[in-house]
Design an enzyme around this catalytic site. Structure first.
Site, PDB file in Angstrom:
ATOM      1  N   SER A 113       0.828  -1.331  -0.010  1.00 44.80           N
ATOM      2  CA  SER A 113      -0.059   0.031  -0.147  1.00 44.80           C
ATOM      3  C   SER A 113       0.718   1.448  -0.064  1.00 44.80           C
ATOM      4  O   SER A 113       1.636   1.433  -0.911  1.00 44.80           O
ATOM      5  CB  SER A 113      -0.996   0.020   1.046  1.00 44.80           C
ATOM      6  OG  SER A 113      -1.888   0.961   0.828  1.00 44.80           O
ATOM      7  N   HIS A 114       0.701   1.910   0.979  1.00 44.74           N
ATOM      8  CA  HIS A 114       1.209   3.508   1.200  1.00 44.74           C
ATOM      9  C   HIS A 114       2.764   3.281   1.535  1.00 44.74           C
ATOM     10  O   HIS A 114       3.491   4.301   1.645  1.00 44.74           O
ATOM     11  CB  HIS A 114       0.641   4.376   2.079  1.00 44.74           C
ATOM     12  CG  HIS A 114       0.507   3.603   3.424  1.00 44.74           C
ATOM     13  ND1 HIS A 114      -0.462   2.603   3.499  1.00 44.74           N
ATOM     14  CD2 HIS A 114       1.017   4.058   4.521  1.00 44.74           C
ATOM     15  CE1 HIS A 114      -0.267   2.377   5.029  1.00 44.74           C
ATOM     16  NE2 HIS A 114       0.707   2.990   5.450  1.00 44.74           N
ATOM     17  N   ASP A 277      -2.731   6.448  -3.164  1.00 43.99           N
ATOM     18  CA  ASP A 277      -1.907   5.501  -2.698  1.00 43.99           C
ATOM     19  C   ASP A 277      -1.327   4.479  -3.518  1.00 43.99           C
ATOM     20  O   ASP A 277      -1.598   4.295  -4.631  1.00 43.99           O
ATOM     21  CB  ASP A 277      -2.052   5.194  -1.291  1.00 43.99           C
ATOM     22  CG  ASP A 277      -2.833   3.887  -1.172  1.00 43.99           C
ATOM     23  OD1 ASP A 277      -3.815   3.618  -2.048  1.00 43.99           O
ATOM     24  OD2 ASP A 277      -2.955   2.929  -0.429  1.00 43.99           O
ATOM     25  N   ASP A 279      -1.470   1.200  -3.872  1.00 49.35           N
ATOM     26  CA  ASP A 279      -2.239   0.211  -4.429  1.00 49.35           C
ATOM     27  C   ASP A 279      -3.490   0.874  -4.683  1.00 49.35           C
ATOM     28  O   ASP A 279      -4.431   0.226  -5.206  1.00 49.35           O
ATOM     29  CB  ASP A 279      -2.490  -0.889  -3.651  1.00 49.35           C
ATOM     30  CG  ASP A 279      -3.119  -0.583  -2.394  1.00 49.35           C
ATOM     31  OD1 ASP A 279      -3.074   0.588  -1.588  1.00 49.35           O
ATOM     32  OD2 ASP A 279      -3.526  -1.305  -1.575  1.00 49.35           O
ATOM     33  N   ASP A 281      -6.319   2.240  -3.197  1.00 49.77           N
ATOM     34  CA  ASP A 281      -7.396   2.268  -2.231  1.00 49.77           C
ATOM     35  C   ASP A 281      -7.537   3.547  -1.664  1.00 49.77           C
ATOM     36  O   ASP A 281      -8.575   3.739  -0.937  1.00 49.77           O
ATOM     37  CB  ASP A 281      -7.415   0.923  -1.640  1.00 49.77           C
ATOM     38  CG  ASP A 281      -6.045   0.924  -0.567  1.00 49.77           C
ATOM     39  OD1 ASP A 281      -5.105   1.666  -0.658  1.00 49.77           O
ATOM     40  OD2 ASP A 281      -6.196  -0.365   0.178  1.00 49.77           O
ATOM     41  N   ARG A 282      -6.483   4.325  -1.399  1.00 51.23           N
ATOM     42  CA  ARG A 282      -6.627   5.797  -0.524  1.00 51.23           C
ATOM     43  C   ARG A 282      -6.775   6.851  -1.471  1.00 51.23           C
ATOM     44  O   ARG A 282      -6.313   6.843  -2.526  1.00 51.23           O
ATOM     45  CB  ARG A 282      -5.448   5.928   0.315  1.00 51.23           C
ATOM     46  CG  ARG A 282      -5.171   4.588   1.332  1.00 51.23           C
ATOM     47  CD  ARG A 282      -3.956   5.206   2.245  1.00 51.23           C
ATOM     48  NE  ARG A 282      -4.026   3.910   3.324  1.00 51.23           N
ATOM     49  CZ  ARG A 282      -3.440   4.138   4.433  1.00 51.23           C
ATOM     50  NH1 ARG A 282      -2.938   5.363   4.709  1.00 51.23           N
ATOM     51  NH2 ARG A 282      -3.070   3.387   5.045  1.00 51.23           N
ATOM     52  N   LYS A 376     -11.538  -0.335   0.280  1.00 52.76           N
ATOM     53  CA  LYS A 376     -11.594   1.139  -0.237  1.00 52.76           C
ATOM     54  C   LYS A 376     -11.173   1.181  -1.651  1.00 52.76           C
ATOM     55  O   LYS A 376     -10.414   0.682  -2.207  1.00 52.76           O
ATOM     56  CB  LYS A 376     -10.945   1.750   0.915  1.00 52.76           C
ATOM     57  CG  LYS A 376      -9.408   1.435   1.218  1.00 52.76           C
ATOM     58  CD  LYS A 376      -9.010   1.991   2.301  1.00 52.76           C
ATOM     59  CE  LYS A 376      -7.407   1.933   2.692  1.00 52.76           C
ATOM     60  NZ  LYS A 376      -7.223   0.709   3.164  1.00 52.76           N
TER      61      LYS A 376
HETATM   62  C1  VG1 Z   1      -3.221   1.569   8.445  1.00 54.26           C
HETATM   63  C2  VG1 Z   1      -4.538   2.395   8.741  1.00 54.26           C
HETATM   64  C3  VG1 Z   1      -5.758   1.639   8.307  1.00 54.26           C
HETATM   65  C4  VG1 Z   1      -5.941   1.120   7.014  1.00 54.26           C
HETATM   66  C5  VG1 Z   1      -4.543   0.204   6.861  1.00 54.26           C
HETATM   67  C6  VG1 Z   1      -4.424  -0.377   5.615  1.00 54.26           C
HETATM   68  O1  VG1 Z   1      -3.553   0.717   9.292  1.00 54.26           O
HETATM   69  O2  VG1 Z   1      -4.650   3.013   9.851  1.00 54.26           O
HETATM   70  O3  VG1 Z   1      -6.890   2.598   8.674  1.00 54.26           O
HETATM   71  O4  VG1 Z   1      -6.990   0.294   6.717  1.00 54.26           O
HETATM   72  O5  VG1 Z   1      -3.187   0.954   7.038  1.00 54.26           O
HETATM   73  O6  VG1 Z   1      -4.331   0.704   4.256  1.00 54.26           O
HETATM   74  P1  VG1 Z   1      -2.491   0.801  10.767  1.00 54.26           P
HETATM   75  O7  VG1 Z   1      -2.709  -0.484  11.267  1.00 54.26           O
HETATM   76  O8  VG1 Z   1      -1.140   0.969  10.173  1.00 54.26           O
HETATM   77  O9  VG1 Z   1      -2.919   1.758  11.499  1.00 54.26           O
HETATM   78  V1  VG1 Z   1      -3.592   0.261   3.222  1.00 54.26           V
HETATM   79  O10 VG1 Z   1      -4.113   1.564   1.990  1.00 54.26           O
HETATM   80  O11 VG1 Z   1      -2.000   0.352   3.851  1.00 54.26           O
HETATM   81  O12 VG1 Z   1      -4.291  -1.081   2.624  1.00 54.26           O
HETATM   82 CO    CO Z   2      -3.656   1.437   0.418  1.00 56.30          CO
END
Ligand code: VG1
Ligand code: CO
Length: 538
Positions: A113-114, A277, A279, A281-282, A376
């Site tokens: 992801s990010h 982001d 992937d 989804d954000r 998302k």
């Molecule tokens: C973070 C965010 C959470 C989100 C998750 C995956 O998790 O706070 O809201 O669902 O990332 O998003 P954490 O446990 O680090 O707080 V993504 O776009 O990284 O798949």
């Molecule tokens: Co993501």
């Protein structure tokens, strides 16, 4: 081509977190690491024999190699068919859309992801169920249990599959179908939004900037915004997905999307700025001189979603993750629909969406989505904002001001203490937890604690229970401070402190958020002893 059964031993630390298994890319590249985890998934959700799986990722370093390994393992485990995005690309929401549209047996999504990518960055892998969403905790628990007792994995000895051309080929007994990563997703978007109105809005001079941050959304945004909706070429910037995201941090927030922020707050700013982001989804939404917090974005979208044709019948409910501000609850109350407060992570929205209890969901971490997929969806949120702006002719700043005047404003901020000592962060949480029972009734920084708990959630649909999901300090309807440790990091610990304060008076809704939140921030610091325990000022 022969199926090879390889003897292996368990590898420590293969426990899926908030969103799948994430680790340093070099760790994922160690012999057997990926293979052990993939076989553990197959054994948990299998038998894989005869099934169809979707495979794709965000294009980060190791994406292609990992996909070749996964395909050979799927073939060796007897899968009938694999559907793969061209060049191994599929955004997370597009993967969810493909899994659902083709009625497959689920899929494997490769992304961290990010988190930054590259050989020295992070990599990740998760399994999504046939409904299209991230595996629920029961499944991730079974996968983890398998990683602790694995003795062998199966892989086909074969050459690589050509993922550059659309069409079908064979890998042993398995068919591999390479698809256009955008088409199914674009069809879905067209079915939800008023593309004609958005096209007319662009034609009338509406301007936007979309920063794809050299991550997976570039091809989607180009095809839809510039290709179909007629936004001028150059509307989408950093559109080519790169293995290291161009050295950037593909996290759409004001810090990492600084160039976009500067443009949106500068002279001659476009009407809408957006980013997504790694992937896809954000999303980040910023108007001319007006940044929209993700919590506000969820509330605004929920309040206006009926303006999009796909949602003209209204919504059945709104779900938000616990740390997300209570702004969405106010909209639900106004609309007379239920609101749900779930633990952090999209996997907790799946049952509510499947049961038709919620139509729209969101997280404070820049995630918004609806029942159209089970992830998302960054570009979906951007298109919904575009649809609302085209339908109302209002600017982002006006839409926000209207919303706050009607519902009140929930000032919101999240303070992250990244890469801190794990034991110190856990100590801080343990200590707060131990004092929870004694806190209600106490006054601090002029705020009275009405409730203090360690958030636990019982899924109203399937009855599953999740405990220890973050500490909530609630100051009535006035304010809230939430403490959580991140479940997506790969080094040390990250303490997240979520802060919010409600302001019903329109005359006082224009303050700078950190100033408006000052008493809540001070209370959080005093109660948790953040500075002394973590040795961090900020
Ligand atoms: C973070 C965010 C959470 C989100 C998750 C995956 O998790 O706070 O809201 O669902 O990332 O998003 P954490 O446990 O680090 O707080 V993504 O776009 O990284 O798949
Ligand atoms: Co993501």
């Amino acid at each position: 081509m022969t199926v090879k059964t390889v003897t292996t031993t368990p590898i420590e630390g293969q426990k899926p977190g908030t969103s799948g298994l994430r680790a340093k890319t070099r760790v994922f590249m160690q012999p057997g690491y990926l293979e052990n985890f993939v076989q553990s998934i197959f054994d948990a959700v299998g038998p894989v024999a005869g099934k169809t799986l979707v495979v794709g990722g965000d294009g980060r370093f190791f994406n292609r190699r990992a996909i070749q390994t996964i395909l050979k393992m799927a073939a060796a485990n007897g899968a009938a068919r694999a559907v793969v995005g061209r060049e191994g690309l599929l955004s997370t929401p597009a993967a969810s859309a493909v899994i659902r549209h083709l009625r497959t047996d689920g899929g494997l999504i490769l992304s961290a992801s990010h988190n930054p990518g590259g050989e020295d960055g992070d990599f990740g892998l998760k399994y999504n169920i046939p409904a299209g969403g991230p595996a629920p905790e029961g499944v991730t628990g079974a996968i983890h249990a398998n990683t602790l007792k694995i003795t062998e994995y199966r892989i086909l000895e074969a050459g690589d599959v050509d993922l550059s051309a659309l069409g079908e080929s064979r890998l042993g007994g398995m068919a591999v179908e390479v698809i256009d990563p955008v088409a199914i997703y674009a069809d879905l978007m067209r079915s939800l939004f008023d593309f004609d109105a958005i096209r007319a809005h662009f034609a009338a001079g509406f301007r936007m900037r979309f920063d794809a941050m050299h991550a997976v959304t570039g091809p989607y945004a180009r095809a839809i915004l510039e290709g179909e909706l007629g936004a001028p070429a150059g509307t989408v910037i950093n559109a080519a997905p790169l293995p290291d995201f161009g050295g950037g941090h593909p996290d759409p927030n004001p810090v990492y999307a600084a160039d976009l922020m500067a443009e949106m707050f500068g002279p001659d700013a476009p009407d809408l700025g957006a980013a997504s982001d790694g992937d896809g989804d954000r999303n980040m939404i910023v108007g001319r001189g007006a940044y929209v917090t993700p919590s506000d974005s969820l509330a605004v979208l929920a309040a206006n979603i009926h303006l999009a044709p796909g949602y003209s019948g209204g919504i059945t409910g709104i779900a938000r993750s616990m740390p997300t501000s209570r702004a969405a609850d106010r909209v639900a109350a106004r609309l007379g629909v239920p609101s749900y407060e779930t633990p952090t992570g999209w996997k907790f929205f799946g049952t509510l969406l499947d049961a038709g209890r919620a139509t729209i969901c969101g997280e404070e971490s820049a995630g918004t989505g609806s029942n159209h997929v089970r992830e998302k969806d960054g570009l979906w949120a951007v298109l919904l904002w575009l649809n609302i702006m085209a339908a109302t002719g209002r600017s982002v700043a006006e839409i926000l001001a209207d919303h706050w005047a009607a519902h009140g404003r929930d000032y919101y901020s999240r303070h992250d203490y990244e890469g801190v000592d794990k034991a110190a962060a856990e100590g801080l949480m343990d200590d707060l937890r131990a004092r929870l029972a004694s806190l209600p009734g106490s006054e601090i920084e002029g705020l009275t604690i009405t409730e203090a708990d360690d958030f636990a959630y019982t899924d109203p649909v399937d009855g599953s229970v999740a405990t220890s999901q973050g500490i909530r300090l609630i100051f009535g309807d006035t304010a809230r401070a939430v403490f959580r440790l991140s479940g997506t990091g790969t080094v040390g610990a990250t303490l997240r402190v979520y802060l919010e304060r409600f302001e019903p008076d329109p005359a006082r809704q224009g303050e700078e958020p950190q100033a408006a939140l000052a008493p809540v921030i001070a209370a959080a610091h005093t109660l948790a002893g953040i500075r002394t325990r973590l040795g961090r000022e900020a």
